[in-house]
Design a protein around this motif. Sequence first.
Motif, PDB file in Angstrom:
ATOM      1  N   ALA A  56       0.824  -1.214   0.000  1.00 17.08           N
ATOM      2  CA  ALA A  56       0.000   0.000   0.000  1.00 17.08           C
ATOM      3  C   ALA A  56       0.855   1.261   0.000  1.00 17.08           C
ATOM      4  O   ALA A  56       0.441   2.305  -0.502  1.00 17.08           O
ATOM      5  CB  ALA A  56      -0.930   0.001   1.207  1.00 17.08           C
ATOM      6  N   VAL A  57       2.051   1.164   0.553  1.00 16.26           N
ATOM      7  CA  VAL A  57       2.925   2.341   0.641  1.00 16.26           C
ATOM      8  C   VAL A  57       3.879   2.399  -0.545  1.00 16.26           C
ATOM      9  O   VAL A  57       3.999   3.424  -1.229  1.00 16.26           O
ATOM     10  CB  VAL A  57       3.743   2.324   1.955  1.00 16.26           C
ATOM     11  CG1 VAL A  57       4.610   3.582   2.064  1.00 16.26           C
ATOM     12  CG2 VAL A  57       2.818   2.202   3.154  1.00 16.26           C
ATOM     13  N   LEU A  58       4.549   1.295  -0.820  1.00 18.17           N
ATOM     14  CA  LEU A  58       5.621   1.301  -1.814  1.00 18.17           C
ATOM     15  C   LEU A  58       5.165   0.894  -3.213  1.00 18.17           C
ATOM     16  O   LEU A  58       5.879   1.141  -4.188  1.00 18.17           O
ATOM     17  CB  LEU A  58       6.747   0.361  -1.366  1.00 18.17           C
ATOM     18  CG  LEU A  58       7.424   0.706  -0.035  1.00 18.17           C
ATOM     19  CD1 LEU A  58       8.465  -0.348   0.312  1.00 18.17           C
ATOM     20  CD2 LEU A  58       8.054   2.079  -0.083  1.00 18.17           C
ATOM     21  N   GLY A  59       3.991   0.279  -3.299  1.00 18.34           N
ATOM     22  CA  GLY A  59       3.550  -0.244  -4.582  1.00 18.34           C
ATOM     23  C   GLY A  59       3.448   0.797  -5.677  1.00 18.34           C
ATOM     24  O   GLY A  59       3.697   0.518  -6.848  1.00 18.34           O
ATOM     25  N   SER A  60       3.098   2.026  -5.295  1.00 19.75           N
ATOM     26  CA  SER A  60       2.918   3.086  -6.299  1.00 19.75           C
ATOM     27  C   SER A  60       4.076   4.076  -6.329  1.00 19.75           C
ATOM     28  O   SER A  60       4.010   5.093  -7.025  1.00 19.75           O
ATOM     29  CB  SER A  60       1.619   3.845  -6.008  1.00 19.75           C
ATOM     30  OG  SER A  60       1.678   4.439  -4.714  1.00 19.75           O
ATOM     31  N   LYS A  61       5.126   3.784  -5.558  1.00 22.57           N
ATOM     32  CA  LYS A  61       6.233   4.733  -5.446  1.00 22.57           C
ATOM     33  C   LYS A  61       7.359   4.403  -6.426  1.00 22.57           C
ATOM     34  O   LYS A  61       7.698   3.237  -6.639  1.00 22.57           O
ATOM     35  CB  LYS A  61       6.795   4.738  -4.022  1.00 22.57           C
ATOM     36  CG  LYS A  61       5.773   5.010  -2.926  1.00 22.57           C
ATOM     37  CD  LYS A  61       5.201   6.406  -2.987  1.00 22.57           C
ATOM     38  CE  LYS A  61       4.297   6.665  -1.794  1.00 22.57           C
ATOM     39  NZ  LYS A  61       3.646   7.990  -1.844  1.00 22.57           N
ATOM     40  N   ARG A  62       7.924   5.457  -6.982  1.00 18.09           N
ATOM     41  CA  ARG A  62       9.132   5.298  -7.791  1.00 18.09           C
ATOM     42  C   ARG A  62      10.339   5.390  -6.868  1.00 18.09           C
ATOM     43  O   ARG A  62      10.434   6.313  -6.045  1.00 18.09           O
ATOM     44  CB  ARG A  62       9.192   6.380  -8.862  1.00 18.09           C
ATOM     45  CG  ARG A  62       8.032   6.363  -9.845  1.00 18.09           C
ATOM     46  CD  ARG A  62       8.075   7.567 -10.757  1.00 18.09           C
ATOM     47  NE  ARG A  62       9.285   7.593 -11.573  1.00 18.09           N
ATOM     48  CZ  ARG A  62       9.700   8.659 -12.252  1.00 18.09           C
ATOM     49  NH1 ARG A  62       9.005   9.803 -12.187  1.00 18.09           N
ATOM     50  NH2 ARG A  62      10.801   8.601 -12.981  1.00 18.09           N
ATOM     51  N   LEU A  63      11.255   4.458  -7.005  1.00 17.85           N
ATOM     52  CA  LEU A  63      12.433   4.418  -6.151  1.00 17.85           C
ATOM     53  C   LEU A  63      13.690   4.702  -6.961  1.00 17.85           C
ATOM     54  O   LEU A  63      13.741   4.449  -8.170  1.00 17.85           O
ATOM     55  CB  LEU A  63      12.556   3.056  -5.471  1.00 17.85           C
ATOM     56  CG  LEU A  63      11.394   2.643  -4.561  1.00 17.85           C
ATOM     57  CD1 LEU A  63      11.638   1.247  -3.998  1.00 17.85           C
ATOM     58  CD2 LEU A  63      11.186   3.649  -3.434  1.00 17.85           C
ATOM     59  N   GLY A  64      14.694   5.221  -6.271  1.00 14.40           N
ATOM     60  CA  GLY A  64      15.970   5.475  -6.918  1.00 14.40           C
ATOM     61  C   GLY A  64      16.742   4.185  -7.136  1.00 14.40           C
ATOM     62  O   GLY A  64      16.761   3.304  -6.278  1.00 14.40           O
ATOM     63  N   GLU A  65      17.369   4.080  -8.276  1.00 11.70           N
ATOM     64  CA  GLU A  65      18.180   2.905  -8.591  1.00 11.70           C
ATOM     65  C   GLU A  65      19.442   2.905  -7.735  1.00 11.70           C
ATOM     66  O   GLU A  65      20.059   3.949  -7.502  1.00 11.70           O
ATOM     67  CB  GLU A  65      18.553   2.926 -10.075  1.00 11.70           C
ATOM     68  CG  GLU A  65      19.410   1.753 -10.525  1.00 11.70           C
ATOM     69  CD  GLU A  65      19.901   1.907 -11.949  1.00 11.70           C
ATOM     70  OE1 GLU A  65      20.715   1.077 -12.390  1.00 11.70           O
ATOM     71  OE2 GLU A  65      19.481   2.883 -12.623  1.00 11.70           O
ATOM     72  N   VAL A  66      19.826   1.717  -7.256  1.00  8.60           N
ATOM     73  CA  VAL A  66      21.011   1.576  -6.412  1.00  8.60           C
ATOM     74  C   VAL A  66      22.055   0.768  -7.156  1.00  8.60           C
ATOM     75  O   VAL A  66      21.758  -0.310  -7.688  1.00  8.60           O
ATOM     76  CB  VAL A  66      20.661   0.884  -5.076  1.00  8.60           C
ATOM     77  CG1 VAL A  66      21.913   0.758  -4.200  1.00  8.60           C
ATOM     78  CG2 VAL A  66      19.569   1.646  -4.342  1.00  8.60           C
ATOM     79  N   GLU A  67      23.279   1.290  -7.216  1.00  9.34           N
ATOM     80  CA  GLU A  67      24.365   0.533  -7.840  1.00  9.34           C
ATOM     81  C   GLU A  67      25.666   0.784  -7.094  1.00  9.34           C
ATOM     82  O   GLU A  67      25.829   1.790  -6.408  1.00  9.34           O
ATOM     83  CB  GLU A  67      24.512   0.887  -9.316  1.00  9.34           C
ATOM     84  CG  GLU A  67      24.969   2.294  -9.619  1.00  9.34           C
ATOM     85  CD  GLU A  67      25.073   2.543 -11.128  1.00  9.34           C
ATOM     86  OE1 GLU A  67      24.197   2.053 -11.878  1.00  9.34           O
ATOM     87  OE2 GLU A  67      26.032   3.212 -11.542  1.00  9.34           O
ATOM     88  N   SER A  68      26.581  -0.146  -7.235  1.00 10.45           N
ATOM     89  CA  SER A  68      27.868  -0.027  -6.545  1.00 10.45           C
ATOM     90  C   SER A  68      28.996   0.136  -7.549  1.00 10.45           C
ATOM     91  O   SER A  68      28.870  -0.214  -8.723  1.00 10.45           O
ATOM     92  CB  SER A  68      28.123  -1.261  -5.674  1.00 10.45           C
ATOM     93  OG  SER A  68      28.208  -2.421  -6.476  1.00 10.45           O
TER      94      SER A  68
END
Length: 713
Positions: A443-455
């Motif tokens: 319900a919280v994260l399903g519609s959120k765009r997240l930043g890509e994580v890379e190393s």
Amino acid sequence: MSRIRVLFAAAVFGLTASAGAQDRLQSSDLLKLRSVSTVQLSPDATRLAYTIENNDGTGRPYTQVWVLTRADGKAVRLGGDKEPSGDPQWSPDGRWIAYRGRAAGKTGLVVAHPDGSETRFVAEMTGTNAPLPGSGRTVAWSPDSRQIAFVSSTPGPETAEADGDPMVITRYLYKPDAAEGLTHFNDNRRLHLFAVDLASLRVEQLTNGNFYEHSIDWSPNGQELLFLTNRDADDDEFFNYDVYALRLADKSVRRLTATESNEYRPRWSPDGRMIVFQGTTRGLTDRETTMEDTHVWVMNADGTNRRDLGTAIDNRQGVPEWTADGSAVMFTVQERGNVRLFRVPMTCAAGRPPSSSVLSPIDPGRTSRGALREDSRRAAAGSADAGQSCPPERVVTDQGTVGSFSASKNTIAYAFSSTTDQAQLYVIDGSAAPRKLTDLNTAVLGSKRLGEVESFTFVSNDNKFEVEAILTKPVGVSTTGKYPLIVNIHGGPHGQQGAAFNFKNQVYAARGWATLMVNYRGSTGYGQVFADAVFADQNGNEGQDVLYGVSAAIRRYPWIDRDRMGVEGTSYGGQLSAWLITQTNIFKASIPTAAITNIVSYNYMTYYNQYEAMEWGVYPHQGNLMDTLLQRSALRHVANAHTPTMLMHGENDNDVPIAEAEQFYIALKDVGTEAVMVRYPREGHGIRESKHVVDSIDRSIKWYEKHFAKFKN
């Protein structure tokens, strides 16, 4: 017509902006997030007891026990709505779950059937605020499921005077645990072992004295209880757990280890012939952190033939758990920013030779404690030719963090935090692929765009190490744009950061900011030599690793705006955040949290007074180390600090007392550098109350925005 077009365009822009805001994380979303922590499979592997951590309370996050039936996927909560509970343990017959909770108007040890029926209050369980790191299970069932052993506290000999008016302090270890945050003083209560009979509810105290006894496990034959304690006369000054066994028939106690290193979380093998535990080999380990990676060890039930089961894995190893048939041991391993699950067959039980590192953690001849017992050191090191060496098996290798896990029959259950979510419940049956059983944050994260994580990796300033950094990109990043960078430094220094979901980094990403995390030398997950490389060099080359990481990121990602960079961190990360602004002006704003700014004063105010001795090799009063510590303190170089700084600190931090922030705040004011001090009541080391965390994120955003504004394109 022109005016209509303008109004229409403004309306459309407003709708677009609103939609954009809805698909980005906000600080307040934290209050809705939930995660899985403790995981316990039933003996027949048909049910799972687990705890869910919630952030919607008035104070700190709280856990609740749930039981999931695997056949239908249905879960029930044990206890009332928003009623805290935790530490679930299955009875061996699978009919009951014992846990910490509330029943019949009382809080303590509770039992219930897996469906929540017949909930009963069994016994009072009280704890202590004394610093007891590395403590294990507090509840253990007898093999016949008729009794429960548990750990509870009783007053110590100092309790009355220390609570009086005036308060009289006689103990060296007179401060409470780092995270407690409610008081300034040790309650002086001692932990002891108790047992309760379920039929009669009769409680028996099994041990007594002025020692702390904990981390219990009931032997498969029902005759003994394993536990940890330090029974040395100087147990306050010298942190040293050893493994003991209590014979229930006559309450006699036998000592199974006698080392100057530490043992943690012992567990009997299913057949009772062996004991597995975490352990170290060095002669000085403090209560807060250890430079030496813990390894998983096994020994015979009588304490003989101790050997390093994890010798083939040159990384920090977590809590061990036997497989159901006793043929292997499972444990987590920190590995390049991840925490993975390993399984090591008992055929791999080769000994671990003494460390070949040239960096001695302490010279025993220069300490007030005296020389180490060489026979104990040799016993701790184990036999190099015991057993047969073979490669360990990686069970969970995904990017992220494995937390609690449990094995039963042919099934493994575990909590796992991925790159896109907080910890959820997973299960592996036999050789099948992992299956996700919970999805608490849709319900919280399903519609959120997240930043890509890379190393990425880079070579250190002295060409000695390959150092790894992890970058969280801004949401919607474009190669033609320019984006601020926040450097988020981890604490420890013996810890790590990785790709697992980081809420604050993702809130920054939602605002169009990148976040850089550098696993500088001293970090775990990169081998013992790398962890040792910060020895006698605090605020030295590890700080250069962070700066080199920033330079490498700017070269690798041209869209980073070098005129809008901030730096922050908590604990040792706060220490480096304060130190670096005395060494460079590349950061436009700084937010040190729970930061050490004066290593000398800190050493004599913190509750874990062996820390500097472990990190530098001698105690501060020996030789000229105190002069060196002052030179390596941010306070000594505050005249060079011109970066606007917001200091955050818990009012009742006993790990890094708030005086560290107070000193630096006044020093910055004296220099004429813009400074703000934010003090959080009821907080210990770090900020834990959910609303305080949200507040700290909001204040951080405003602080950066204020000081990035004049550089904005």
